[in-house]
Design an enzyme around this catalytic site. Structure first.
Site, PDB file in Angstrom:
ATOM      1  N   GLY A  10       0.826  -1.209   0.000  1.00  0.00           N
ATOM      2  CA  GLY A  10       0.000   0.000   0.000  1.00  0.00           C
ATOM      3  C   GLY A  10       0.857   1.255   0.000  1.00  0.00           C
ATOM      4  CD  GLN A  11      -1.724   6.454  -0.136  1.00  0.00           C
ATOM      5  OE1 GLN A  11      -1.254   7.192  -0.997  1.00  0.00           O
ATOM      6  NE2 GLN A  11      -2.906   6.689   0.415  1.00  0.00           N
ATOM      7  CG  PHE A  46      -5.247  -8.531   6.921  1.00  0.00           C
ATOM      8  CD1 PHE A  46      -5.417  -7.520   7.851  1.00  0.00           C
ATOM      9  CD2 PHE A  46      -4.002  -9.134   6.835  1.00  0.00           C
ATOM     10  CE1 PHE A  46      -4.376  -7.121   8.668  1.00  0.00           C
ATOM     11  CE2 PHE A  46      -2.956  -8.746   7.635  1.00  0.00           C
ATOM     12  CZ  PHE A  46      -3.138  -7.730   8.563  1.00  0.00           C
ATOM     13  CB  ALA A  69      -6.719  -1.219   6.426  1.00  0.00           C
ATOM     14  CB  THR A  71      -8.643   1.556   2.448  1.00  0.00           C
ATOM     15  OG1 THR A  71      -8.119   1.049   1.212  1.00  0.00           O
ATOM     16  CG2 THR A  71      -7.668   1.269   3.576  1.00  0.00           C
ATOM     17  CB  THR A 110      -9.464   5.960   9.750  1.00  0.00           C
ATOM     18  OG1 THR A 110     -10.114   6.913   8.912  1.00  0.00           O
ATOM     19  CG2 THR A 110     -10.531   5.071  10.369  1.00  0.00           C
ATOM     20  CE1 TYR A 134     -11.261   2.096   6.235  1.00  0.00           C
ATOM     21  CE2 TYR A 134     -11.929   4.354   6.724  1.00  0.00           C
ATOM     22  CZ  TYR A 134     -10.933   3.408   6.558  1.00  0.00           C
ATOM     23  OH  TYR A 134      -9.619   3.770   6.718  1.00  0.00           O
ATOM     24  CE  LYS A 138      -8.430   1.275  10.074  1.00  0.00           C
ATOM     25  NZ  LYS A 138      -7.226   0.434   9.821  1.00  0.00           N
ATOM     26  CD1 TRP A 159      -8.847  13.429   5.034  1.00  0.00           C
ATOM     27  CD2 TRP A 159      -8.448  15.355   3.967  1.00  0.00           C
ATOM     28  NE1 TRP A 159     -10.009  14.161   5.034  1.00  0.00           N
ATOM     29  CE2 TRP A 159      -9.795  15.351   4.402  1.00  0.00           C
ATOM     30  CE3 TRP A 159      -7.978  16.468   3.288  1.00  0.00           C
ATOM     31  CZ2 TRP A 159     -10.672  16.399   4.154  1.00  0.00           C
ATOM     32  CZ3 TRP A 159      -8.845  17.533   3.054  1.00  0.00           C
ATOM     33  CH2 TRP A 159     -10.169  17.498   3.470  1.00  0.00           C
TER      34      TRP A 159
END
Length: 296
Positions: A10-11, A46, A69, A71, A110, A134, A138, A159
């Site tokens: 992921g990022q 997951f 996660a 997302t 988040t 979501y 979380k 963000w």
């Protein structure tokens, strides 16, 4: 030190691989067993939380960092069970293993745990009230980690963007290069936060001598709207020579752009506790934007 990193593709995961490498051996995992560059890594699904304990038993990490996660905020409204498995059940399995082994767990949550009706930046002890699946999943993940009883560092962020992966900044630059006018929501407020900043702070927190455990808010400083962020992206991209010209950005309301999942209208997280506890000065969001644009 062996650091087991979930969600390495992921990022945030890609930035964590870089930031955590000075701490020791980073054992990366993805659902597919491959990294973005095509190289092989460990597999961690997951969607099958019960399978994760065997991986933990085999790797025997000294630290676990969970950047995996579900997302897809809108899709979660229809795929509740999948979101719950990835965001609540899987972190619970990992946290119970870590607690039993005496291993610290880093986990990311988040702004969606809040309802966005606040009028000042949200503090860690403010009441949670997620608006959709979501955020609820979380929040359940946070609660499962705390209930496990081990040392944990839960970082709530918001963000998130990077010069790679799928995110708002890259979408704006792609669409902005194709169109003269864009319409962007102006009544949702938050703090654009580079994935690299989250990763760097994570590495610093793990090296802090205090052995702290708890929940912290981790974003850049300041606030803007999605509309303000878009205008700043285009201005910086033109200034840095990454974009020939900036499109016009028209302000619209959330009601003008309906989505299956409700978004928090106000997502500014108060980061003073993190700055105080770890001795870290977090930058203004505009500074982070300059660095990410430069890295494109």
């Amino acid at each position: 030190m062996i650091v087991l990193l979930f969600g390495a593709n992921g990022q945030l995961g890609q930035e964590l691989r870089r930031a955590l490498s000075p701490l020791g051996e980073v054992v990366a995992t993805t659902r597919s067993g491959t990294l973005p560059d095509g190289s092989a890594c460990e597999t961690a699904d997951f969607n099958q939380p019960a399978s994760l304990a065997a991986l933990l038993d085999r790797v025997r990490p000294d630290v676990v960092v969970n950047a995996a996660a579900y997302t897809a905020v809108d899709r979660a409204e229809e795929e509740r069970d999948a979101a719950w498995r990835a965001n609540a059940e899987a972190p619970g399995v990992i946290a119970r293993w870590c607690a039993a082994a005496g291993v610290p767990l880093v986990h990311y949550s988040t702004d969606y745990v809040f309802d966005g009706q606040g009028t000042r930046p949200y503090r860690e002890d403010d009441a949670t009230a997620p608006l959709g699946v979501y955020g609820a999943s979380k929040l359940a993940g946070e609660e499962a980690i705390r209930a496990a009883g081990g040392r944990h560092l839960i970082f709530r962020t918001a963000w998130v963007y990077a010069p790679h992966s799928a995110n708002f900044l890259r979408t704006m630059l792609r669409v902005g290069a194709e169109r003269d006018v864009l319409r962007v929501v102006a009544d949702q407020v938050g703090t654009p936060t580079p994935a690299a900043l989250i990763a760097n702070v994570t590495a610093q927190a793990l090296q802090h001598p205090g052995g702290l455990s708890g929940t912290w808010h981790l974003t850049a400083n300041g606030e803007t709207s999605w509309h303000g962020f878009a205008e700043a992206i285009f201005a910086e991209a033109v200034s840095a020579g990454k974009l020939a010209r900036a499109p016009k950005v028209e302000a619209i309301t959330t009601a003008d752009y309906p989505t299956p999942a409700r978004r928090p209208a106000y997502s500014h997280l108060d980061v003073r506790k993190l700055e105080s506890d770890f001795g870290i000065a977090l930058p203004e969001w505009q500074d982070g934007l300059k660095r990410v644009i430069a890295a494109l």
